[in-house]
Design an enzyme around this catalytic site. Structure first.
Site, mmCIF file in Angstrom:
data_model
loop_
_atom_site.group_PDB
_atom_site.id
_atom_site.type_symbol
_atom_site.label_atom_id
_atom_site.label_comp_id
_atom_site.label_asym_id
_atom_site.label_seq_id
_atom_site.Cartn_x
_atom_site.Cartn_y
_atom_site.Cartn_z
ATOM 1 N N LYS A 1 34.879 48.905 44.918
ATOM 2 C CA LYS A 1 34.713 47.743 43.976
ATOM 3 C C LYS A 1 35.864 47.418 43.342
ATOM 4 C CE LYS A 1 30.590 46.153 44.493
ATOM 5 N NZ LYS A 1 29.445 46.321 43.600
ATOM 6 N N ARG B 1 24.388 52.466 46.832
ATOM 7 C CA ARG B 1 24.595 51.386 47.686
ATOM 8 C C ARG B 1 25.944 51.457 48.231
ATOM 9 N NH1 ARG B 1 26.679 46.341 48.759
ATOM 10 N NH2 ARG B 1 25.451 45.020 50.361
#
Length: 280
Positions: free
Chosen positions: A217, A251
């Site tokens: 991210k 995840r």
């Protein structure tokens, strides 16, 4: 085959984007046969469930029609299910979710927490499937336009509790609900770091298991000044941090590293318990 198969709500969720424009791997797995092979690899590497997505949710992404999204994900889901690989579908659309569940997916991963399509919770309940309810401020197209919170941990926790209540009212069993604070979705890097730093507090406030999706991210890039291609090592550090502080599932794109870390943490926890029993 709605309702068929187990609903994994702990462990490792492997990311399988079959989109042309995802932030990390857009276009890499847009061909069905390539996507299926990668799904097999994720499962072989230790993913408890493979999350198949046909619409990018990167910041600024625009939605695609349901028929386009379905055409991307359904052949991949059908092929993986035929090999007894547990599959979730990453979608905000009830029609796509319904079709995926008919193909054998057992979980719907909805980044809008069932708010983008009013039929979503009903569809999941009717299939007796699992659901991931994620927090997002705004939509993918708008979420990074100056996100604000009074207290990001309290605000996100309150929003997730409200959506879990809505899911239960719709008939989704509480044991089939997983909550996701939405790292990178309508949050600044500081918001994301605060959610992770206080993750144990957030987990304690919620009545359902928590999923954390930190993989590659932008907050990692902003914190360490790293491009997407160099974020797997810090992603692994975040995975360990999250699991140590109560996350039930992570995840990730790199399922092998996450699985090995999770297994070692389990071994260390067992050794710690044995040591404590021996000391007593």
């Amino acid at each position: 085959m709605p309702g068929m198969g187990a609903v994994p709500l702990s462990g490792v969720m492997g990311v399988l984007n079959v989109t042309p424009d995802s932030f990390s791997d857009g276009g890499m797995f847009s061909r069905v046969e390539v996507a299926v092979e990668h799904g097999r690899s994720l499962h072989a590497d230790g993913a408890d469930i493979v999350d198949v997505g046909g619409e990018s949710t990167r910041p600024g992404a625009e939605p695609v029609p349901a028929d386009v999204e379905s055409a991307r994900v359904l052949p991949v889901i059908a092929a993986l299910v035929a090999e007894a690989i547990p599959v979730s579908v990453d979608t905000m659309k009830a029609d796509v979710a319904a079709a995926a569940l008919e193909e054998g997916a057992v979980v719907v991963n909805d980044v809008s927490a069932g708010t983008a399509d009013e039929r979503m919770l009903e569809v999941v309940a009717g299939a007796d499937a699992g659901i991931v309810l994620m927090h997002m401020q705004g939509s993918p197209a708008t979420m990074q336009q100056n996100p604000r919170y009074d207290d990001v941990v309290v605000d996100v926790g309150d929003a997730l509790r409200a959506r879990a209540d809505a899911a239960r009212r719709a008939g989704i069993g509480g044991e089939r609900i997983l909550l996701d604070p939405g790292i990178g979705f309508g949050k600044t890097p500081a918001h994301n770091l605060a959610l992770l730093a206080r993750l144990d507090e957030l987990v304690a406030r919620l009545d359902h298991p928590v999923l954390v999706g930190p993989s590659r991210k932008s907050f990692i890039g902003a914190t360490l000044d790293l491009p997407v291609a160099e974020r797997d090592d810090p992603t692994l550090a975040t995975v360990v941090w999250a699991l140590e502080r109560g996350a039930s599932m992570v995840r990730v794109h790199d399922a092998r590293a996450a699985r090995r870390a999770a297994d070692l943490l389990d071994a260390l926890a067992e050794a710690s318990e044995r040591t404590e029993r021996g000391a007593a």
